[in-house]
Write a protein that holds these residues in place. Structure first.
Motif: not given
Length: 619
Positions: A545-561
């Motif tokens: 069971r695997q899942q594609i995941t994207v992480t990093g500061d860019t992801v965090n900033v987009a979420s906070r926006l």
């Protein structure tokens, strides 16, 4: 057990039962439905081998068209006596008349013929008349003649002829096409048991009485295998005239070549056109019956008859059992060009061995292995195709489901390249977060079924917007979702498409929420945040069971926006860095109300970033 192993096991079992059944019936000669195919294949093998020169044992004196034209037809007994006398004068071993002398003729002619036969070692013909075309036999182990059909009536020569010559029965066993395949060496009718015409001829020529044992005939030190019912398999040397043939006219004229008669068997019979005593053979559609008798007699003396006894039939039965098992095993082992080549090689090897054995005097069945192997192999192939289609349909359904649940573009990329994202990849991408505001309270009020309906519509809007702008929905999180632009590979217009997708989401969400009876009454809202920059994409999870995941500061900033947009009363917040990359033609610059850039504090970061705020025109 999985479908394919179960199919293989069942197919092997059924093919073994089918091959075993056919083999068992073949041992007793009880599969007449294969006779037509076997006949055609036997003729084919005979033609492949070609014409053979017969041993110098037998000659034929034919009552042919010329003889009939000169002397009338049928020949009167006196003329026939002259033919017999002319042949006898050249000192043959045996003179054999393939003619039925069952009715009396003029006394003088009959007496002359009887006198002529008395001067030589002669054989005259008898025939059995059977009540049915199919001759039924028994299987009494205590009766050695049980497997020999009983004639309803015997056509015997006149006593005055049988007193001076031996009797031989001229019946033959033909296949469905009428081609003679066997000579019954023993015939019985009523209380009589008689040898066949060829056997009687061979016995007189050798001066040996025949002795039978199960599946075998002994003529002195010659032991000839026989088929079921003490039958002699017969093959032909060639077309009409292959066995030296001379006209009875030559005998009457005294011009027969002595070398062709002396110390040979001479068979006298009719070849006149329209006489009726003809048979189709692989080499000739109208081979005279006299040549059939001469061929069988030659086989018995030369010992060159083809062998088809119980041992041969037993090997046939083993092939019928083994060949389908082998072919199905090969199909199950490798369904590829190599596998099919091996199967074709096995089939060709079997065909070559079968023809080679036939050329060396062994008649192995060709029809039986085909009948044993073809149905199981075809059924197994059809079943595999059916299973493959079901499996393909299952995989298509799974793929469709995966496309609905996972990122469509990324799923297609994984299908082409199974190693995609097996190792983490760092690259630039644009990230969108979208979330419904006030949905938690709504879900408590409207119940699970209504919540599912609202979320289904929400997810459909997101999925359509992502697809239409070339993005990928990497995850749905309750009442929110994350969209990515830049996988599987980054593109120059990722920021432009992400900005356009974000505006599209807002334009779709606003009327949907306003028109939705439940969401509109509860004043449910939404918020969207967009940012671009470096991300780390990977596959997380176990091997199953695997899942594609994207992480990093860019992801965090987009979420906070999203929070920035909601705090400022706007629908959409875009980072200035993304707007710069999107360019002057980006969608937020040409629709709705855009403000900025302004410095905004991002939760979890020490420094703020410049942000553009956008909202659509009110409905």
């Amino acid at each position: 057990m999985q479908a394919r192993p179960l199919l293989i096991a069942i197919s092997l079992l059924l093919s073994a039962l089918w091959g075993g059944f056919l083999g068992y019936r073949h041992l007793s000669g009880g599969i007449s439905f294969l006779d037509s195919l076997e006949a055609s294949l036997t003729d084919l093998r005979s033609k492949v081998i070609g014409v053979r020169e017969p041993p110098p044992i037998t000659s034929i004196v034919a009552i042919d068209d010329q003889t009939a034209a000169d002397n009338g037809y049928p020949l009167n007994r006196a003329t026939l006596a002259r033919v017999v006398a002319a042949v006898t004068s050249l000192k043959p071993k045996v003179v054999a008349l393939d003619l039925l002398l069952v009715d009396p003729g003029p006394e003088e002619g009959d007496a002359t013929l009887a006198a002529a036969l008395q001067q030589t070692s002669g054989v005259i013909a008898a025939a059995g008349v059977f009540p049915k075309e199919t001759q039924a036999v028994g299987s009494d182990a205590n009766d050695p003649l049980a497997s020999i059909p009983t004639a309803g009536k015997m056509l015997l020569p006149l006593r005055r002829f049988s007193d001076v010559a031996a009797i031989g029965v001229v019946n033959v066993a033909t296949d469905e096409s009428g081609t003679p395949r066997f000579i019954p060496l023993i015939s019985r009718g009523g209380e009589r048991v008689d040898a066949s015409f060829p056997l009687r001829v061979a016995s007189l020529a050798l001066g040996i009485n025949p002795a039978f044992s199960p599946g075998s005939l002994a003529l002195g030190d010659r032991h000839l295998p026989t088929d079921n019912g003490q039958r002699l398999p017969i093959t032909f040397y060639g077309p009409r005239g292959t066995i030296p043939t001379f006209s009875a006219t030559e005998a009457l004229a005294g011009t027969l070549p002595a070398k062709a008669i002396e110390d040979r068997i001479v068979v006298i019979g009719s070849t006149v056109t329209g006489g009726g005593d003809v048979f189709p053979t692989p080499f000739d559609p109208v081979l005279p019956g006299v040549e059939v008798m001469a061929t069988a007699a030659t086989h018995l003396i030369a010992g060159d008859s083809i062998i088809r006894d119980r041992n041969v039939r037993l090997l046939d039965s083993l092939v019928a059992l083994a060949l389908p098992l082998l072919l199905i095993s090969l199909l199950a082992w490798r369904r590829s060009a190599i596998g099919y080549a091996i199967i074709a090689s096995v089939a060709l090897a079997w065909a070559a061995l079968n023809i080679a054995a036939f050329a060396h005097g062994y008649w192995f069945s060709a029809a039986l292995p085909i009948a044993a192997a073809l149905p199981p192999v075809l059924l197994f192939g059809a079943a595999e195709i059916w299973i493959d289609r079901r499996r393909a349909a299952h995989f298509a359904a799974q793929s469709d489901l995966l496309q609905r649940i996972e990122a469509p573009g990324l799923s297609e990329w994984l299908a082409r390249d199974p190693n995609f994202l097996a190792k983490p990849v760092r690259q630039n991408a644009a990230v969108i977060f979208v979330d419904l505001s006030g949905f938690t309270g709504l879900s408590e009020a409207i119940g699970a079924t209504n919540v599912r309906d609202v979320l289904s519509d929400f997810f459909e809007i997101i999925d359509e917007a992502a697809r239409s702008h070339g993005g990928a929905v990497t995850s749905f999180m309750g009442d929110g979702a994350m969209l990515l632009f830049g996988l599987p590979r980054p593109a120059d217009d990722d920021a432009t498409r992400a900005a356009a997708c974000a505006v599209c989401l807002c334009e779709r969400m606003r009327p949907w929420l306003a028109a939705h009876p439940t969401a509109g009454a509860r004043k449910i809202g939404f918020k969207v945040g967009v940012h671009g920059g470096p991300v780390v994409a990977s596959r997380l999870g176990s091997g199953d069971r695997q899942q594609i995941t994207v992480t990093g500061d860019t992801v965090n900033v987009a979420s906070r926006l999203m929070e920035v947009a909601a705090e400022q009363g706007f629908e959409l917040a875009l980072s200035a860095a993304l707007m710069k990359k999107a360019g002057p033609d980006s969608a937020p610059l040409h629709s709705g109300q855009l403000e900025g850039p302004a410095r905004a504090r991002i939760r979890g970061r020490n420094k703020g970033i410049d942000v553009w705020l956008w909202r659509g025109h009110p409905l």
